[in-house]
Each structure stands twice: as structure tokens, then as C-alpha cells.
Enzyme design. Structure first.
Site, mmCIF file in Angstrom:
data_model
loop_
_atom_site.group_PDB
_atom_site.id
_atom_site.type_symbol
_atom_site.label_atom_id
_atom_site.label_comp_id
_atom_site.label_asym_id
_atom_site.label_seq_id
_atom_site.Cartn_x
_atom_site.Cartn_y
_atom_site.Cartn_z
ATOM 1 N N HIS A 62 0.831 -1.202 0.000
ATOM 2 C CA HIS A 62 0.000 0.000 0.000
ATOM 3 C C HIS A 62 0.866 1.253 0.000
ATOM 4 C CE1 HIS A 62 -3.198 2.642 2.085
ATOM 5 N NE2 HIS A 62 -3.385 2.656 0.778
ATOM 6 N N ASP A 77 7.647 7.798 -20.568
ATOM 7 C CA ASP A 77 7.928 7.884 -21.992
ATOM 8 C C ASP A 77 9.405 7.582 -22.216
ATOM 9 O OD1 ASP A 77 9.385 10.290 -21.469
ATOM 10 O OD2 ASP A 77 7.666 11.542 -21.965
ATOM 11 N N HIS A 134 6.426 19.507 -13.677
ATOM 12 C CA HIS A 134 7.261 18.427 -14.208
ATOM 13 C C HIS A 134 8.543 18.231 -13.403
ATOM 14 C CE1 HIS A 134 8.620 15.498 -17.080
ATOM 15 N NE2 HIS A 134 9.680 16.214 -17.408
ATOM 16 N N TYR A 137 5.525 14.608 -21.971
ATOM 17 C CA TYR A 137 4.882 14.465 -20.656
ATOM 18 C C TYR A 137 3.994 13.228 -20.547
ATOM 19 C CZ TYR A 137 6.565 19.228 -20.374
ATOM 20 O OH TYR A 137 7.359 20.344 -20.406
ATOM 21 N N ALA A 138 4.230 12.218 -21.368
ATOM 22 C CA ALA A 138 3.449 10.976 -21.300
ATOM 23 C C ALA A 138 4.057 10.072 -20.233
ATOM 24 C CB ALA A 138 3.407 10.294 -22.660
ATOM 25 N N ASN A 139 3.855 10.483 -18.996
ATOM 26 C CA ASN A 139 4.382 9.778 -17.830
ATOM 27 C C ASN A 139 3.335 9.824 -16.733
ATOM 28 O OD1 ASN A 139 7.294 9.888 -18.859
ATOM 29 N ND2 ASN A 139 6.861 12.061 -18.630
#
Length: 131
Positions: free
Chosen positions: A20, A28, A98, A120-122
């Protein structure tokens, strides 16, 4: 041999070992991986596998309590932002700058690097509990 789900042994073990609030990063191709954080590199070519494909597969096998993404994704990459909102419509999504996102990755159990080549594909997935 497994019949269903993720076959990659490193990812399967990672997911089975999560507790947890532990975190993993779906990244990316360009996101730096902090020293000391294991990287599971899935990138074959630019775009393969993509961020959405990998994120969906991980989310299918992981209890996700919340998600963190860079706030820049909303203005710079609205398609990926919309994907995150749809995929995690039942979870809270925290948007942070970011630079703060990159610092937060240092706490992750691992970074799973995709071949994604859009900005920013994270995301950081925070583990929940099954009960």
C-alpha cells in the site's frame, strides 16, 4: 508458463511485491531514471510500445489508489491527459510541475520505460490495497 496477464517476469514480480502506497512510474522514452531506481526498459522503437498500451495493462493488474502526472500534460499533450482521466476516472489524479514529478520518481519501486515519444506521457501509479 503464465496463461494470462503480463508475461514480463520483471513487471509481474514488481506488481506482486507492491505494498500500500508504493509507487511505480510509467515513463515515456525520454524521462530520466533517478540513480538507484530500477528501470524496466520495454522500449523497442520510438512509439513502441506506447504509453497508453502499457498503462492499461499495468492498471488491469494493479490496485491503483491514485495517480500523479505532470501538470504540463494538460496543455502540451491533451490527448494523453484525456486518456489518463478516462483510464483513472475512479481515482484521484494529482497534477504537479514536471520538475517536482521528476523528483518524485526517485521514491518509486521501479520505472517502466515505454517507447512513447510524446511530451509528458508519464504517470506515477500509487498502489492501493485489494481489501
Amino acid at each position: 508458463m503464465k496463461k494470462h496477464g503480463i508475461l514480463n517476469s520483471h513487471i509481474a514480480k514488481l506488481l506482486a511485491d507492491l505494498g500500500h502506497t508504493d509507487t511505480i512510474v510509467i515513463a515515456d522514452a525520454g524521462l530520466p531514471v533517478p540513480p538507484g531506481v530500477p528501470k524496466i526498459d520495454l522500449a523497442l522503437t520510438l512509439g513502441t510500445p506506447g504509453f497508453r498500451e502499457v498503462t492499461k495493462l499495468i492498471a488491469d493488474e494493479m490496485v491503483v489508489e491514485k495517480v500523479t502526472a505532470a501538470q504540463e500534460i494538460e496543455s502540451v499533450n491533451p490527448g494523453q491527459a484525456a486518456f489518463l482521466k478516462a483510464e483513472f476516472s475512479n481515482q484521484k489524479i494529482d497534477y504537479i510541475p514536471h520538475e517536482a514529478f521528476k523528483k518524485a520518481t526517485s521514491q518509486a519501486k521501479a520505472v517502466i520505460r515505454t517507447g512513447e515519444a510524446t511530451p509528458y506521457a508519464n504517470c506515477i501509479l500509487h498502489a492501493g490495497v485489494i481489501f
